[in-house]
Design a protein around this motif. Structure first.
Motif, mmCIF file in Angstrom:
data_model
loop_
_atom_site.group_PDB
_atom_site.id
_atom_site.type_symbol
_atom_site.label_atom_id
_atom_site.label_comp_id
_atom_site.label_asym_id
_atom_site.label_seq_id
_atom_site.Cartn_x
_atom_site.Cartn_y
_atom_site.Cartn_z
ATOM 1 N N PRO A 95 0.792 -1.105 -0.002
ATOM 2 C CA PRO A 95 -0.066 -0.015 0.106
ATOM 3 C C PRO A 95 0.947 1.233 0.007
ATOM 4 O O PRO A 95 0.489 2.304 -0.789
ATOM 5 N N LYS A 117 3.328 1.273 7.747
ATOM 6 C CA LYS A 117 3.191 2.019 6.551
ATOM 7 C C LYS A 117 3.886 3.695 6.856
ATOM 8 O O LYS A 117 4.554 3.979 5.889
ATOM 9 N N ASP A 180 -4.907 2.601 6.155
ATOM 10 C CA ASP A 180 -4.714 1.321 6.334
ATOM 11 C C ASP A 180 -5.597 1.017 7.426
ATOM 12 O O ASP A 180 -5.404 0.794 8.532
ATOM 13 N N VAL A 229 -4.762 6.146 -0.421
ATOM 14 C CA VAL A 229 -4.573 4.559 -0.721
ATOM 15 C C VAL A 229 -5.489 3.893 0.580
ATOM 16 O O VAL A 229 -5.184 4.356 1.584
ATOM 17 N N SER A 231 -6.383 0.368 2.069
ATOM 18 C CA SER A 231 -5.790 -0.971 2.331
ATOM 19 C C SER A 231 -6.332 -1.562 3.652
ATOM 20 O O SER A 231 -6.866 -1.043 4.416
ATOM 21 N N THR A 298 -8.653 -2.004 -8.754
ATOM 22 C CA THR A 298 -8.180 -2.202 -7.460
ATOM 23 C C THR A 298 -7.049 -3.666 -7.444
ATOM 24 O O THR A 298 -7.466 -4.371 -8.194
ATOM 25 N N HIS A 311 -3.470 -9.022 1.317
ATOM 26 C CA HIS A 311 -3.692 -7.656 1.257
ATOM 27 C C HIS A 311 -4.889 -7.064 0.299
ATOM 28 O O HIS A 311 -4.897 -8.047 -0.872
ATOM 29 N N VAL A 313 -5.850 -3.515 -1.939
ATOM 30 C CA VAL A 313 -5.270 -2.062 -2.150
ATOM 31 C C VAL A 313 -5.968 -1.171 -3.108
ATOM 32 O O VAL A 313 -6.356 -1.825 -4.361
#
Ligand SMILES: C[S@@+](CC[C@H](N)C(=O)[O-])C[C@H]1O[C@@H](n2cnc3c(N)ncnc32)[C@H](O)[C@@H]1O
Length: 475
Positions: A95, A117, A180, A229, A231, A298, A311, A313
């Motif tokens: 991400p 992150k 996130d 972003v 995630s 995505t 994951h 993202v």
């Protein structure tokens, strides 16, 4: 044991062949990763200092990201304490790579503890611009703050707030925002089997609603043309394709950016959401036709298709041109905190110890603590703050005591006196030991094979240990 309902849902999403591979992925050891902190090191610079001979192979989707083998223990190394690298699950490195933060950007990491992150974002900003790393949970926020310190990050402010509260301070402010999101964590089942006990369909629903709220807050704080972003580390479509679908329905001034996918990554699929939502009327046929291709932009990282635990993202871009011309849009350069008072002992320390501090910002005193606060910060009164930029140190009775954060930011070329120790002595230093040395008295930046580790102070013929008592340990 994986919950039956979880498995039934995955079965509805995947073909039977893929489902078998997904199940088989739970029989394989989980993948471990570390990411070099480019503020301090990269692989080339590290490879000759790899005392523990950690086996490293590149993670394709993250610059400076590497897989390491199960038997390696990079967390039990002085290099870890020196912030040379951050241990991070490989798929979790995707991400922030897609956020693509640049030097000078204004970036918000809205749900950021323990800091994987945030530290990755900071590593590409080169200690310029502004990073607000926020975490709602106070205990987790302290860990985040320690990780920001360990990685030698100078341009970050660590806040401990709800997303709603931040929208009052930072409307239309950030170039880039990382969400996130807190999620049902299905991708964590292999790491932590207890996570399966907390899993339920109700929790998936609660998480997806919370994500809607967090994304709406992020949208309010994004500057024109900015990027969010989003995630998660879960497979539940309500929290992935569903969150993005609902967001786009509420915000028609956003689009999904079609980002390059690496080998093994697959695209998100609106059908997963359509199949699993209990109320099928949520997606009309028209909406389905319109959003199906959009949602394919995505990314899903499945554990049976690449070397990572999983994951999701999505990269969202704001496209509202009207907002661009908003007349009162500005970033406030006003100071926050008290006015500086007597900094004499700091300047004495600075002149004796430091050659240069290559950073922009303002000196700000908060009680007896001195910070270098990044430029461009609006008034943060009423916001809970754990770190206000680079902590320089503390004013004691007649002297200034430099902080651990300053040591971890500095490198030997920025200080007048440094003292390099080997790997074994570094372990003793981290445990709190002093050692004999015949040097002129004063502060020394202690480095381990060139990486800054903390402060030592020579008095008599001893290097006194100023490694923080709370961080001392035997490794
Ligand atoms: C997936 S974790 C973040 C991991 C982090 N980004 C990293 O890379 O290390 C999600 C975080 O969101 C936080 N959180 C929980 N509820 C929240 C809320 N209502 N608003 C914002 N964050 C929340 C959790 O405490 C948790 O630390």
């Amino acid at each position: 044991m994986l919950p039956n309902l979880f498995l039934e849902r995955i079965k509805k999403m995947l073909s039977s062949d893929e489902y078998d591979k997904f199940l088989a992925s739970y029989e394989i050891e989980r993948k471990h990763g570390l990411r070099f902190n480019s503020l301090k090191a990269d692989y080339d610079n590290f490879k000759d200092k790899n005392i523990d001979n950690i086996q490293l192979t590149e993670v394709p989707w993250a610059k400076n990201g590497y897989f390491y083998e199960n038997e390696d223990r990079p967390g039990k190394s002085p290099y870890h304490e020196a912030g040379v690298y951050y241990i991070q699950e490989p798929s979790a490195m995707a991400p922030a790579a897609y956020l693509d933060a640049k030097p000078g950007d204004y970036v918000l990491d809205l749900c950021s503890a323990p800091g994987g992150k945030s530290t990755q974002i900071a590593s590409t900003m080169n200690n310029t611009g502004l990073l607000i790393s926020n975490e709602i949970n106070t205990k987790r926020c302290k860990i985040l703050s320690e990780n920001i310190e360990r990685m030698g990050i100078a341009n970050a402010i660590v806040t401990n707030e709800s997303p709603e509260k931040l929208t009052k301070v930072f409307p239309v402010f950030f170039d880039k925002i990382m969400v996130d999101a807190p999620c049902s964590g299905e991708g964590m089942f292999k790491k932590n089997l207890n996570a399966t006990d907390e899993w339920s369909l109700e929790n998936v629903q609660i998480c997806s609603e919370r994500q809607d709220m967090i994304l709406d807050c992020a949208a309010q704080m994004l500057a024109p043309g900015g990027r969010i972003v989003f995630s998660t580390c879960t497979f539940a479509p309500e929290e992935n394709e569903g969150s993005i679908y609902r967001f786009l329905k509420r915000h028609n001034d956003f689009r999904i950016v079609d980002i390059d996918k690496y080998n093994g990554m697959s695209h998100g699929n609106l059908d997963y959401y359509k199949t699993l939502i209990t109320n099928s009327s949520i997606i009309s046929e028209d909406d389905y036709d319109f959003y199906k291709t959009e949602i394919q932009k995505t990314i899903r990282l499945w554990p049976h298709l690449l070397k990572g635990e999983g994951h999701f993202v999505a990269v969202l871009e704001q496209t509202n041109e009207k907002l661009q011309s908003k007349p009162n849009y500005q970033r406030n350069n006003k100071n926050f905190g008290n006015k500086n008072n007597n900094l004499e002992s700091y300047y004495n320390f600075f002149n004796d110890t430091i050659c240069k501090l290559p950073l922009d910002g303002k000196l700000e005193l908060f009680k007896d603590q001195l910070y270098l606060v990044p430029n461009g910060v609006p008034s943060l009164s009423g916001i809970k703050l754990l770190r206000r930029g680079l902590h320089l140190g503390t004013f004691l009775k007649n002297r200034f005591e430099p902080s651990h954060a300053l040591a971890l930011f500095l490198s030997s070329n920025l200080v007048k006196n440094s003292y390099d120790i080997d790997y074994d002595l570094a372990k003793k230093f981290i445990a709190g030991e002093t050692f004999p040395c015949d040097l002129k008295k004063g502060w020394y930046l202690i480095t381990v094979n060139g990486y800054s580790l903390g402060w030592g102070k020579v008095a008599g013929k001893t290097m006194k240990n100023h490694y923080p008592k709370g961080l001392r340990k035997n490794i």
